[in-house]
Design a protein around this motif. Structure first.
Motif, PDB file in Angstrom:
ATOM      1  N   LYS A 170       3.329  10.200  -0.320  1.00 27.09           N
ATOM      2  CA  LYS A 170       3.430   8.734  -0.341  1.00 27.09           C
ATOM      3  C   LYS A 170       3.813   8.229  -1.728  1.00 27.09           C
ATOM      4  O   LYS A 170       3.560   8.885  -2.737  1.00 27.09           O
TER       5      LYS A 170
ATOM      6  N   GLN B 152      -2.428  10.995  -2.409  1.00 21.94           N
ATOM      7  CA  GLN B 152      -1.414  10.266  -1.630  1.00 21.94           C
ATOM      8  C   GLN B 152      -0.246  11.194  -1.330  1.00 21.94           C
ATOM      9  O   GLN B 152       0.906  10.887  -1.628  1.00 21.94           O
TER      10      GLN B 152
ATOM     11  N   ASP C   5       6.081  -5.612   3.212  1.00 21.39           N
ATOM     12  CA  ASP C   5       5.550  -4.362   2.661  1.00 21.39           C
ATOM     13  C   ASP C   5       5.474  -4.388   1.134  1.00 21.39           C
ATOM     14  O   ASP C   5       4.953  -3.460   0.525  1.00 21.39           O
TER      15      ASP C   5
ATOM     16  N   ALA D 228       5.225   7.256  -7.583  1.00 24.34           N
ATOM     17  CA  ALA D 228       3.831   7.131  -7.168  1.00 24.34           C
ATOM     18  C   ALA D 228       3.015   6.933  -8.425  1.00 24.34           C
ATOM     19  O   ALA D 228       3.171   7.686  -9.393  1.00 24.34           O
TER      20      ALA D 228
ATOM     21  N   GLN E 244       1.269  12.628  -6.654  1.00 23.62           N
ATOM     22  CA  GLN E 244       0.830  12.296  -5.300  1.00 23.62           C
ATOM     23  C   GLN E 244      -0.432  13.078  -4.943  1.00 23.62           C
ATOM     24  O   GLN E 244      -1.381  12.547  -4.382  1.00 23.62           O
TER      25      GLN E 244
ATOM     26  N   ALA F 155       9.643   3.882   2.373  1.00 25.64           N
ATOM     27  CA  ALA F 155       9.896   3.065   1.179  1.00 25.64           C
ATOM     28  C   ALA F 155      11.393   2.944   0.932  1.00 25.64           C
ATOM     29  O   ALA F 155      11.897   1.880   0.584  1.00 25.64           O
TER      30      ALA F 155
ATOM     31  N   THR G 137       4.119   4.496  -4.271  1.00 22.04           N
ATOM     32  CA  THR G 137       3.472   3.198  -4.448  1.00 22.04           C
ATOM     33  C   THR G 137       4.433   2.118  -4.941  1.00 22.04           C
ATOM     34  O   THR G 137       4.154   0.930  -4.815  1.00 22.04           O
TER      35      THR G 137
ATOM     36  N   GLU H 205       0.863  -1.186   0.000  1.00 21.97           N
ATOM     37  CA  GLU H 205       0.000   0.000   0.000  1.00 21.97           C
ATOM     38  C   GLU H 205       0.899   1.235   0.000  1.00 21.97           C
ATOM     39  O   GLU H 205       2.078   1.144   0.345  1.00 21.97           O
ATOM     40  N   PRO H 206       0.337   2.360  -0.422  1.00 22.03           N
ATOM     41  CA  PRO H 206       1.164   3.572  -0.475  1.00 22.03           C
ATOM     42  C   PRO H 206       1.768   3.873   0.898  1.00 22.03           C
ATOM     43  O   PRO H 206       1.118   3.703   1.929  1.00 22.03           O
ATOM     44  N   MET H 207       3.046   4.297   0.870  1.00 25.10           N
ATOM     45  CA  MET H 207       3.695   4.605   2.147  1.00 25.10           C
ATOM     46  C   MET H 207       4.614   5.793   1.963  1.00 25.10           C
ATOM     47  O   MET H 207       4.999   6.140   0.843  1.00 25.10           O
ATOM     48  N   PRO H 208       4.976   6.450   3.057  1.00 24.16           N
ATOM     49  CA  PRO H 208       5.877   7.613   2.950  1.00 24.16           C
ATOM     50  C   PRO H 208       7.169   7.218   2.249  1.00 24.16           C
ATOM     51  O   PRO H 208       7.664   6.097   2.376  1.00 24.16           O
ATOM     52  N   GLU H 209       7.710   8.199   1.548  1.00 21.11           N
ATOM     53  CA  GLU H 209       8.904   7.956   0.739  1.00 21.11           C
ATOM     54  C   GLU H 209      10.066   7.457   1.582  1.00 21.11           C
ATOM     55  O   GLU H 209      10.805   6.553   1.170  1.00 21.11           O
TER      56      GLU H 209
END
Lengths: 776, 254
Positions: free
Chosen positions: A600, A597, A621, A499, A592, A483, A602, A476-480
């Protein structure tokens, strides 16, 4: 009496007539078959989609909705048919934990008797009979991953893993296009699994947290002319993620795209094969008439009228043309079936039934008859105009004086070689037509290989420009920053976060369809898609070639991208050089924001090694890891399948050429029986005579190879243009193997034909044949 | 030695009486020898006997003319001696080779080196010039390129066609074509010349000159000649004349 005479002449031709008929049937049938292929494939597709009710519109929601409400909405929108599904995304593992065994999966909960996008069961149990852990797997995915009834798979959805059993194999119209992840426009066979389960089962599983009877997909059929209004009514005030009309449905669009490539190439194929057929028929028919020169001269000398003489000359040839034309019709069906089968197996298609159309039959028959008529009428009329004495003197053209250079050149080799070479040179018209015919068939084969190698080379160049080695799609999308840590933990040398997500695309005229927006960092290091080093300016976008072609987008055009937070206006400033299908590239923060997002990402592009890939796969993740190598090999596989299709065409073309050669040489031997008998009487052994035939055959084939090599780029041109406009830029990449792979077998065929023909000479009754008046 | 007479239905033995050197040199070893040779062809389901137990001997330097109507079997006899066909029964020996038992390779060599053929319809190869028709025969007999060219020029001059070197058969008259065919046959210095109706397609004057040429060249080269024809006038050149009637060979009544 003329008809009786024609019948006797035909019988007297004996095996020659049979050879001619076969050659005409095959040549004309191939020309007709090439065009019939397209019709049959198109027809099979249309029938399939109609039979299994591919929905006019497929609407996917961001959130689950009550099923009854969606169905009521469909009714209000004027839908003639409606159906709902619950689709979950996940991953599927078909074997040990390797990249190849792990693919994306769509778990499709559908009604047992769905009115739209119906499930065609091919093996095993249907939805109603499945056991507790039973699933139905899409056919092509099962084939690629060697799954059969009883196989076990591991499905991972939203953090939950289930071990399931394959109890059925089938497909739905929306999954027709070879289980390929629609993210890539070039097929990655087996990259996406459709897993079918009864809707009720999956609803039951999610009911505790989602509520009862929830779905997230609505399929509808709308009355003709009501598509736009129907779509508006359907989507009003709904959290729509994607609205996909039929013509943009990936499978449907993909099959149409491939059909359009076939359609663009079929006329070229038909024309070349038809030209080969025409030359073949023309040469053999002209010879047939010219062989009657003395007889026609005798008739003229006896006082027969010219029309009678012409008719006498023409009738046997026309009869052969007629029989050949009639046989060309079933030949047409056989060729179409061969080509369609190869095409469909290359793309994991349906089986295409062989259906004859009036147009194809008319083309095949017409090709045979018209060519036969013109070929016999022309020399017959010419001969009838000769003075009887001249006609009686026999065939003059074969006694042309050979140029000094040719005599000198051929005189340097042995007697048999010299005789063979001179036979080719001394019948310039016949030899030229034979060479052109062979050249057409060979040129067609070379052109197809040029296309394949050019696409492969462009593919290799593109991949060589990419520094990333793996793409990790996040659960799922997450903070850079988070990631980036995934990459660090996986010992990646470099990472680049992007993203991406699906939004709707519109322009000044209205809604166009769906597009995948991809947000790139300012100066991407790992990915090279033709964007300048300064990056993408805010308010602008680079679109993929595919997207531009699909929606006829131009540089400078303003577009509206509609995401969860509403529309964003951008201007197209260029075309991205990418293998992705429907991508529009934006600056990272713009994407984003559009996708809702903020901050974030993807996916991660990663530069690493096998250890990196293994570590990424283990990460909770990460939902999917795709390596550059597998992507490249996947595309290579497609090119390989295309090459197989092309080789089928090449084989057909060479077979026609070989048949022509057999027919020409066999007729030549039969006409020159007396000559060969004299040569044997003079003491020429079988080896000498076989050498003569082999030299003639190989010289003609080699010259055909030269002609074919010269014309092959021109034949390849229409398909190259199509690929350039629809895919990515492909330059001509000529390799020696393109030529050798066709000319080599052609020469071998020529030799085989020569040996087969030589065996006829061995069977000659020399004593009888030597009394035959030597032709000329 | 008495002549053996023919007898219909029985074995036929016709041979040169010893000491009779009327038309040619006598030799102890025959150049050609046939012993009780039979040959049949299948036509319309029935076997038709063409040669009925023919026996024959021809000696070096002899010129044998075999007279007979069309269908008498004379061409078949020639074909057997020329190894263009095989006998059903009996033995055929020519130039020291048992043709009935020879291998295909031996027969090829025999045709290339030992014998020459002249046909009624000349049978020149239409796609080759006069010179090349002769060269084709010489090269396969083993002559080198220059040797073949030189001998070709000599033979064409010998038959009076020095100017016809570059002409194709359809540019030559019938007589000229036959002279080229004769040159082709004799260029290889064959031990035996087989001629099948060599004048059948020619007018009287041309026929006479062609036959004279054959006779001269045979004498020059020392070639035995077997000539089949329906033209009784050709007896004049023969050292011996035979008559073929319904597959039966007998001495011709003078």
């Amino acid at each position: 009496m003329i008809l009786r005479r024609a019948g006797r002449d035909l019988r007297a031709l004996g095996p020659r007539a049979v050879l001619l008929v076969l050659a005409i049937a095959m040549a004309a049938g191939t020309g007709g078959g090439a065009s019939l292929t397209f019709t049959n494939v198109q027809g099979a597709l249309d029938s399939y989609y109609a039979k299994y009710h591919l929905a006019d519109v497929e609407m996917s929601l961001r959130e689950l909705s009550p099923r009854s409400e969606l169905l009521a909405r469909a009714q209000r929108a004027g839908a003639t048919r409606a159906s709902t599904r619950l689709v979950l995304t996940g991953t599927i593992r078909t074997g040990k934990k390797t990249e190849k065994a792990t693919s994306s999966a769509l778990i499709v909960g559908m009604p047992v008797k769905a009115p739209l996008d119906q499930l065609q069961m091919l093996e095993g149990k249907g939805l109603a009979q499945l056991g507790k852990h039973g699933v139905v797997i899409e056919k092509d995915f099962a084939r690629v991953h060697h799954l059969s009834i009883g196989s076990h798979v591991k499905l991972k959805v939203e953090g939950l893993t289930a071990r399931l059993r394959v109890e059925g194999i089938g497909r739905t119209p929306d999954s027709l296009f070879a289980s390929a992840d629609p993210q890539y426009f070039v097929l990655q066979r087996g990259s996406l699994a459709y897993v079918y389960v009864p809707l009720g089962k999956i609803q039951h599983a999610i009911a505790p947290y989602a509520g009862p009877d929830r779905v997230d997909q609505l399929l509808v059929n709308l009355p003709p002319g009501h598509l736009a209004s129907g779509e508006r009514a359907l989507t009003k005030n709904l959290p729509v993620e994607q609205l996909v009309p039929k013509n943009q449905q990936p499978g449907y669009r993909g099959t149409r795209l491939n059909l359009s490539e076939l359609a663009s190439f079929t006329p070229v194929l038909t024309m070349v094969l038809a030209a080969v057929a025409i030359l073949l028929i023309a040469v053999t028919m002209m010879r047939l008439v010219q062989n009657q020169r003395r007889e026609l001269g005798t008739m003229l000398a006896l006082g027969h009228k010219r029309p009678t003489v012409v008719l006498t000359a023409v009738l046997p040839g026309l009869a052969i043309g007629l029989i050949g034309g009639l046989l060309a019709i079933p030949a047409c069906v056989v060729v179409a079936k061969l080509m369609a089968n190869q095409f469909s197996s290359s793309y994991g298609f349906l089986e295409v039934p062989a259906k004859l159309t009036l147009g194809a039959a008319a083309l095949a028959f017409g090709l045979a008859m018209v060519t036969s008529l013109v070929s016999v009428a022309f020399p017959a009329v010419s001969l009838s105009r000769l003075a009887p004495a001249e006609a009686l003197r026999g065939d003059a053209p074969s006694s042309q004086r050979l140029p000094k250079w040719a005599r000198a050149a051929t005189g340097t080799v042995g007697a048999a070689w010299a005789y063979g070479l001179r036979n080719v040179l001394r019948t310039p018209v016949r030899s030229t037509l034979t060479v052109l015919s062979l050249g057409g068939a060979i040129g067609l084969g070379i052109s197809l290989h040029i296309v394949a190698s050019s696409v492969q080379a462009a593919n290799d160049v593109w991949f060589s420009q990419q520094s990333w080695t793996q793409t990790a799609v996040l659960q799922e999308p997450m903070p850079e920053a988070a990631a980036a840590k995934i990459g660090e933990r996986a010992h990646a040398r470099r990472t680049e976060a992007i993203a991406s997500g699906s939004v709707q695309l519109a322009d000044a005229s209205g809604r166009l369809g769906n597009v995948n927006v991809v947000g790139l960092p300012r100066a991407p290091q790992l990915q090279s898609v033709g964007i300048p080093p300064s990056g993408i300016r805010r308010g602008t976008t680079y679109v993929s070639k595919q997207l531009a072609t699909q929606f006829d987008l131009k540089t400078g055009q303003r577009l509206t991208l509609i995401g969860p937070r509403g529309p964003t206006s951008v201007v197209i400033v260029g075309t991205a050089n990418t293998i992705a299908e429907q991508d529009a590239y934006l600056p990272l923060n713009a994407a984003q924001g559009l996708l809702g997002q903020d901050g974030k990402v993807t996916s991660l592009l990663v530069e690493g090694d096998r250890r990196t890939a293994a570590a990424l796969r283990k990460s909770l993740d990460v939902s999917k890891v795709v390596s550059k190598a597998s992507l490249k090999s996947g595309i290579g596989y497609v090119i390989e399948q295309l090459t197989l299709l092309m080789n089928t065409v090449v084989a057909i073309g060479l077979a026609v050429g070989a048949l022509f050669l057999i027919s020409t040489l066999a007729m030549s031997v039969l006409e020159r029986q007396g000559e060969f008998a004299v040569l044997r009487a003079l003491g020429w052994g079988m080896r000498d005579l076989a050498t003569v035939i082999a030299v003639e055959s190989l010289v003609l084939t080699a010259c055909g190879g030269i002609v074919g090599s010269l014309i092959s780029p021109a034949i390849a041109s229409p398909l190259m243009e199509k690929i350039n406009s629809a895919w990515f830029h492909v330059s001509y990449n000529l390799q020696a193997t393109n030529f050798l792979v066709v000319i080599g077998p052609a020469l071998v065929l020529g030799l085989i034909v020569a040996l087969q023909t030589s065996s006829r000479i061995a069977r000659l009754d020399i004593g009888r044949a030597v009394r035959t008046r030597v032709a000329g | 030695m008495d002549e053996a007479r023919s007898d219909a239905g029985a074995g036929r033995l016709v041979q040169m009486p010893a000491g009779d050197a009327a038309d040619g040199p006598a030799a102890s070893t025959p150049l050609v020898s046939l012993a009780e040779v039979e040959k049949s062809y299948r036509g319309g389901g029935e076997a038709q006997r063409v040669l009925a137990g023919v026996s024959l001997q021809l000696y070096p330097g002899e010129t044998v003319v075999i007279l007979g109507r069309s269908g008498s079997g004379k061409t078949t006899l020639l074909n057997l001696i020329g190894a263009l066909d095989r006998a059903d029964r009996g033995k055929v020996t020519s130039c020291g080779l048992d043709l009935t038992a020879a291998t295909a390779k031996q027969l090829v060599s025999y045709r290339a080196k030992a014998i020459g053929f002249v046909f009624q319809f000349y049978n020149l190869l239409p796609t080759l010039t006069a010179a090349e028709n002769i060269e084709a025969g010489l090269r396969v007999a083993g002559a080198g390129r220059e040797e073949a060219r030189s001998e070709t020029r000599r033979m064409l001059a010998r038959v009076g066609l020095a100017d016809a070197t570059e002409k194709f058969p359809n540019q030559l008259s019938g007589g000229e074509q036959q002279r080229v065919a004769i040159a082709r046959a004799f260029a290889r210095h064959p031990r035996l010349l087989l001629a099948d109706e060599p004048t059948g397609n020619l007018d009287d004057d041309t026929a006479e000159s062609v036959i004279a040429l054959v006779r001269e060249l045979a004498a020059e080269v020392g070639t035995g000649v077997m000539l089949v024809t329906h033209d009784a006038s050709l007896r004049a050149i023969a050292t011996r004349t035979l008559q073929m009637t319904h597959g039966v060979l007998e001495e011709h009544e003078r």
